[in-house]
Every structure is written in structure tokens, then in C-alpha cells.
Write a protein that holds these residues in place. Structure first.
Motif, PDB file in Angstrom:
ATOM      1  N   ASN B 102      37.282  35.754  42.727  1.00 16.87           N
ATOM      2  CA  ASN B 102      36.084  36.178  43.459  1.00 16.87           C
ATOM      3  C   ASN B 102      35.689  37.628  43.142  1.00 16.87           C
ATOM      4  O   ASN B 102      36.390  38.349  42.426  1.00 16.87           O
ATOM      5  CB  ASN B 102      36.254  35.947  44.964  1.00 16.87           C
ATOM      6  N   ALA B 103      34.546  38.032  43.668  1.00 16.80           N
ATOM      7  CA  ALA B 103      34.004  39.363  43.377  1.00 16.80           C
ATOM      8  C   ALA B 103      34.951  40.460  43.862  1.00 16.80           C
ATOM      9  O   ALA B 103      35.057  41.529  43.237  1.00 16.80           O
ATOM     10  CB  ALA B 103      32.633  39.531  44.009  1.00 16.80           C
ATOM     11  N   ALA B 104      35.655  40.205  44.951  1.00 13.84           N
ATOM     12  CA  ALA B 104      36.572  41.220  45.484  1.00 13.84           C
ATOM     13  C   ALA B 104      37.675  41.536  44.469  1.00 13.84           C
ATOM     14  O   ALA B 104      38.088  42.690  44.320  1.00 13.84           O
ATOM     15  CB  ALA B 104      37.183  40.734  46.802  1.00 13.84           C
ATOM     16  N   TRP B 105      38.156  40.515  43.768  1.00 16.14           N
ATOM     17  CA  TRP B 105      39.179  40.716  42.738  1.00 16.14           C
ATOM     18  C   TRP B 105      38.663  41.619  41.626  1.00 16.14           C
ATOM     19  O   TRP B 105      39.293  42.594  41.230  1.00 16.14           O
ATOM     20  CB  TRP B 105      39.618  39.369  42.162  1.00 16.14           C
ATOM     21  N   TRP B 106      37.480  41.293  41.135  1.00 16.11           N
ATOM     22  CA  TRP B 106      36.958  42.008  39.965  1.00 16.11           C
ATOM     23  C   TRP B 106      36.515  43.415  40.300  1.00 16.11           C
ATOM     24  O   TRP B 106      36.389  44.262  39.408  1.00 16.11           O
ATOM     25  CB  TRP B 106      35.842  41.192  39.317  1.00 16.11           C
ATOM     26  N   ALA B 107      36.246  43.684  41.576  1.00 15.83           N
ATOM     27  CA  ALA B 107      35.855  45.036  41.976  1.00 15.83           C
ATOM     28  C   ALA B 107      37.067  45.956  42.081  1.00 15.83           C
ATOM     29  O   ALA B 107      36.921  47.173  42.181  1.00 15.83           O
ATOM     30  CB  ALA B 107      35.112  45.004  43.303  1.00 15.83           C
ATOM     31  N   LEU B 108      38.273  45.400  42.053  1.00 13.12           N
ATOM     32  CA  LEU B 108      39.479  46.229  42.129  1.00 13.12           C
ATOM     33  C   LEU B 108      39.691  46.994  40.829  1.00 13.12           C
ATOM     34  O   LEU B 108      39.305  46.533  39.750  1.00 13.12           O
ATOM     35  CB  LEU B 108      40.703  45.346  42.400  1.00 13.12           C
ATOM     36  N   ALA B 109      40.328  48.145  40.922  1.00 13.88           N
ATOM     37  CA  ALA B 109      40.691  48.917  39.730  1.00 13.88           C
ATOM     38  C   ALA B 109      41.905  48.260  39.060  1.00 13.88           C
ATOM     39  O   ALA B 109      42.545  47.372  39.622  1.00 13.88           O
ATOM     40  CB  ALA B 109      40.993  50.364  40.107  1.00 13.88           C
ATOM     41  N   GLN B 110      42.207  48.708  37.834  1.00 12.13           N
ATOM     42  CA  GLN B 110      43.272  48.077  37.048  1.00 12.13           C
ATOM     43  C   GLN B 110      44.616  48.122  37.769  1.00 12.13           C
ATOM     44  O   GLN B 110      45.349  47.135  37.804  1.00 12.13           O
ATOM     45  CB  GLN B 110      43.374  48.775  35.681  1.00 12.13           C
ATOM     46  N   ASP B 111      44.967  49.271  38.363  1.00 16.51           N
ATOM     47  CA  ASP B 111      46.278  49.379  39.012  1.00 16.51           C
ATOM     48  C   ASP B 111      46.352  48.503  40.265  1.00 16.51           C
ATOM     49  O   ASP B 111      47.414  47.962  40.588  1.00 16.51           O
ATOM     50  CB  ASP B 111      46.622  50.842  39.333  1.00 16.51           C
ATOM     51  N   GLU B 112      45.228  48.343  40.956  1.00 17.74           N
ATOM     52  CA  GLU B 112      45.223  47.485  42.145  1.00 17.74           C
ATOM     53  C   GLU B 112      45.405  46.019  41.766  1.00 17.74           C
ATOM     54  O   GLU B 112      46.122  45.266  42.442  1.00 17.74           O
ATOM     55  CB  GLU B 112      43.897  47.668  42.907  1.00 17.74           C
ATOM     56  N   ARG B 113      44.755  45.590  40.678  1.00 17.31           N
ATOM     57  CA  ARG B 113      44.924  44.193  40.237  1.00 17.31           C
ATOM     58  C   ARG B 113      46.340  43.932  39.733  1.00 17.31           C
ATOM     59  O   ARG B 113      46.948  42.928  40.050  1.00 17.31           O
ATOM     60  CB  ARG B 113      43.868  43.850  39.183  1.00 17.31           C
ATOM     61  N   ARG B 114      46.879  44.865  38.961  1.00 18.96           N
ATOM     62  CA  ARG B 114      48.254  44.727  38.481  1.00 18.96           C
ATOM     63  C   ARG B 114      49.240  44.645  39.669  1.00 18.96           C
ATOM     64  O   ARG B 114      50.181  43.859  39.654  1.00 18.96           O
ATOM     65  CB  ARG B 114      48.598  45.922  37.586  1.00 18.96           C
ATOM     66  N   GLU B 115      49.018  45.462  40.686  1.00 18.14           N
ATOM     67  CA  GLU B 115      49.887  45.477  41.869  1.00 18.14           C
ATOM     68  C   GLU B 115      49.921  44.098  42.543  1.00 18.14           C
ATOM     69  O   GLU B 115      50.987  43.588  42.902  1.00 18.14           O
ATOM     70  CB  GLU B 115      49.376  46.545  42.851  1.00 18.14           C
ATOM     71  N   ILE B 116      48.760  43.500  42.686  1.00 19.33           N
ATOM     72  CA  ILE B 116      48.699  42.177  43.324  1.00 19.33           C
ATOM     73  C   ILE B 116      49.262  41.105  42.389  1.00 19.33           C
ATOM     74  O   ILE B 116      50.034  40.237  42.803  1.00 19.33           O
ATOM     75  CB  ILE B 116      47.245  41.831  43.714  1.00 19.33           C
ATOM     76  N   TYR B 117      48.896  41.179  41.122  1.00 16.47           N
ATOM     77  CA  TYR B 117      49.246  40.156  40.125  1.00 16.47           C
ATOM     78  C   TYR B 117      50.752  40.033  39.924  1.00 16.47           C
ATOM     79  O   TYR B 117      51.308  38.941  39.927  1.00 16.47           O
ATOM     80  CB  TYR B 117      48.555  40.541  38.817  1.00 16.47           C
ATOM     81  N   GLN B 118      51.404  41.161  39.723  1.00 18.40           N
ATOM     82  CA  GLN B 118      52.831  41.108  39.413  1.00 18.40           C
ATOM     83  C   GLN B 118      53.698  41.701  40.523  1.00 18.40           C
ATOM     84  O   GLN B 118      54.605  41.041  41.011  1.00 18.40           O
ATOM     85  CB  GLN B 118      53.116  41.795  38.063  1.00 18.40           C
ATOM     86  N   GLU B 119      53.410  42.918  40.974  1.00 16.53           N
ATOM     87  CA  GLU B 119      54.330  43.567  41.923  1.00 16.53           C
ATOM     88  C   GLU B 119      54.414  42.770  43.228  1.00 16.53           C
ATOM     89  O   GLU B 119      55.494  42.635  43.800  1.00 16.53           O
ATOM     90  CB  GLU B 119      53.917  45.014  42.190  1.00 16.53           C
ATOM     91  N   ARG B 120      53.290  42.181  43.683  1.00 19.06           N
ATOM     92  CA  ARG B 120      53.340  41.454  44.948  1.00 19.06           C
ATOM     93  C   ARG B 120      53.347  39.940  44.775  1.00 19.06           C
ATOM     94  O   ARG B 120      53.945  39.228  45.572  1.00 19.06           O
ATOM     95  CB  ARG B 120      52.160  41.878  45.850  1.00 19.06           C
ATOM     96  N   SER B 121      52.676  39.418  43.738  1.00 15.73           N
ATOM     97  CA  SER B 121      52.613  37.958  43.569  1.00 15.73           C
ATOM     98  C   SER B 121      53.613  37.446  42.534  1.00 15.73           C
ATOM     99  O   SER B 121      53.826  36.237  42.434  1.00 15.73           O
ATOM    100  CB  SER B 121      51.196  37.530  43.171  1.00 15.73           C
ATOM    101  N   ARG B 122      54.220  38.321  41.750  1.00 16.03           N
ATOM    102  CA  ARG B 122      55.264  37.954  40.775  1.00 16.03           C
ATOM    103  C   ARG B 122      54.765  36.924  39.774  1.00 16.03           C
ATOM    104  O   ARG B 122      55.512  36.018  39.381  1.00 16.03           O
ATOM    105  CB  ARG B 122      56.522  37.413  41.485  1.00 16.03           C
TER     106      ARG B 122
END
Lengths: 193, 193
Positions: B102-122
Motif C-alpha cells: 500500500n501507499a503507506a509502505w512506499w512512503a516510508l524511507a529506506q531504513d524504515e522499510r528495511r526495519e519492518i522487512y527484516q528486523e521486525r518481520s524476519r
């Protein structure tokens, strides 16, 4: 080139075509090929979000704005606070700089590219020093299969051209620029409306 | 979806088309729409790097392989050591999973997406647990303007389908999946040569 901070809030991809032709809203003042093959001579530059353009065309480069690729949230906030938008009345000088990076760059993992881009080359930090005088918008085209990876568009007032040249000189001296295989610096001036 | 580790060494963009049609190398076993709008019914799936395809077509989704977007060098090395390639003779089951974030995902900065993608969602870590049984290749399409952002293609032996389902269940329970607006799970079986 630097991720455009405006995409932080509005990251919807949008196609933009830059066309070298006989007539257009921007007159080409100079075209300097720094690395790699040049482009054919053209008299004017037309920047359009659609690609329904009339008249003889020397070349057309198409690319898309997209989400941030390296910029962190902290960097994006800092850039947003300082930046200026495109289309300012005083910003009648423009520059289009198509860039191609080499295979070694693209084979790097995300953290390795980020390390070179910002931690060692200070790309975001150097660019930020020239805000708000130098407005910019980054466009991606590597994934469209064209000859370039990025098209960066800049707008500034004529009196800020020395600042712009200084910014480019610092970028071009950075480690990141060792990965650049092709770079053309196209300077334009906006025609009177 | 996960960056494909093979792009670590060979990051040249390459267009791939997935076509739902009457006949093709893969027979569609099921098509489950988990979120958002479905796709038209099709009998077979054709996977091709060119798009010169004959016959009536129900739908065609085109995307490109590209450079790594989140994966670090350490993660890429780990994945490369474990992964299997496409086209293994025993891997006659396949799955195509188109996803739109969704749009909320794409509006995030690179470090925020990486944090959700791997650090929190593994995401990378969970995917790695299912190597080498589950082979995969990630394709990007958000920047092409189509309806989906990613097409992920998986190949595995029939006896590993429960493993595949378990992997998907874990991914779908993650924080990253809250940003998914559309997901379709298309399962196919390779036709005898």
C-alpha cells in the motif's frame, strides 16, 4: 544521484520524458560528455510527463520517479525542511545529468551501496548543503533497459550556477563516482513564456 | 517479497512475463485471492523472457529481476550458500504470488522499510530456513505502472508443498504483511515434457 526528498511523502512512480529536439521550453546552452558515449546534438530540451511530443527528435530519455532507495527517515526529514520545489520563477537555469553506473556497482548488496553512497561519499550530505538554492528531482531508468541508470534534473537561478558547479565537483571527486561509466552534463536555460 | 540472492552476482535487469492462458508449460492447479481483486480464470501459466506469445491470453504480468533492495552482503552470502536454482527436475510444483503493497509502505524511507522487512518481520531469515527446498526468483513491477509491485516465482518438489505453506503462513502473519493490499496465490504443476 540523490533520492529526491519529495518522494518521501509522495512515492507513486511517475514517468517523465526528457527530449532533445529543435524547439522546446528549455534552450540547450551546453552539453559536456564527462565519461562514456555522448548524445546527438539537440537545440532544445522538452520535459514532459506524457510522451506525446511533436516535431523532430534527436533523442528521448524516459525514467520514473520512485520511492527512496538509500535515504533514511532522518535524512528525508532534513532534506524536506531545506528543499525547494521545481518551477520557481527565478530558477531559469536547468541541468539534466544522465548517469550510468557500472556492473560492479549493481552487483553490490544494499548495505555496501549505501556505505559508498553516503557513509564514504557523503552524497546526501553534500547535496543538502546546496539546498534550497539547487532544486532537484531524481528519475530512475535502469530497470527500463535504456542506456542510463539515472536522470537527475536540477533547477537554479543563474547566480547560483557557481554553487552548482562546486557541488558537482565535490560529487565527482567522491568514491561513488569511480562506479560511473557514463555521464553527460546538459545545461539549459528556460525560454521566456 | 525477498530479494533473490542470484541477483547478488548478476544484477542486470531482465524482463519476465507470466501469462495466464489456455495452454502452457505449467497447468494451474489453484488460484486463491487472499487480499484485493482477483485475476481472470486461466488454465495454464507460461513463463517467458520474451513476450512473443501465441494463443488467447487471460492476463499477462510483466516484471523485471533487478539489483538487491534490502539484502545485506552478509545475508546475500548466506543465501547464496544455501539456495537452489530454478529448473530442478524434481521441482515440478510452482507458485506465482503477485503482491501489491500500500501507499503507506512506499512512503516510508529506506531504513524504515528495511526495519519492518527484516528486523521486525524476519523476511530474509524466514525465507532462508526453507532453502534449498523452496527455490525462488523475485521480479519487480511497481515502477512499470502495472497493478502489482512484485511477482515472486517459486519452484519446489510436491513433497515440500507443506513446507512452502508453512513458510507463507509465517510471512503472512508478519508485520510486513499489514502493508499488503493485494495478494494472489497461484499454484501450478509442470506439464510432462
Amino acid at each position: 544521484m540523490q533520492d529526491h526528498p519529495q518522494t518521501y511523502a509522495s512515492a507513486t512512480p511517475s514517468l517523465v520524458s526528457f527530449t532533445g529536439q529543435l524547439q522546446g521550453e528549455w534552450t540547450i546552452r551546453s552539453m559536456e560528455t564527462l565519461t562514456g558515449a555522448s548524445l546527438p546534438i539537440a537545440q532544445a530540451l522538452h520535459v514532459a510527463s506524457a510522451d506525446a511530443l511533436a516535431g523532430p527528435v534527436s533523442w528521448r530519455l524516459t525514467a520514473f520517479t520512485s520511492n527512496l532507495r538509500y535515504t533514511t527517515a532522518a535524512e528525508a526529514s532534513m532534506l524536506q525542511a531545506r528543499q525547494s520545489g521545481l518551477g520557481r520563477s527565478e530558477a531559469v537555469h536547468g541541468a539534466l545529468i544522465p548517469i550510468q553506473k557500472n556492473a560492479a556497482w549493481w552487483a553490490l548488496a544494499q548495505d555496501e551501496r549505501r556505505e559508498i553512497y553516503q557513509e564514504r561519499s557523503r552524497h546526501t550530505s553534500i547535496g543538502a548543503e546546496y539546498l534550497p538554492q539547487i532544486a532537484r528531482r531524481l528519475h530512475h531508468c535502469r530497470d527500463l533497459g535504456g542506456p542510463f541508470d539515472f536522470l537527475t534534473w536540477f533547477e537554479f537561478a543563474p547566480e547560483h550556477e557557481p554553487l552548482f558547479d562546486q557541488m558537482l565537483a565535490r560529487m565527482r571527486a567522491s568514491e561513488e563516482w569511480r562506479y560511473i561509466d557514463r555521464e553527460i552534463d546538459i545545461r539549459v536555460v528556460r525560454n521566456a513564456a
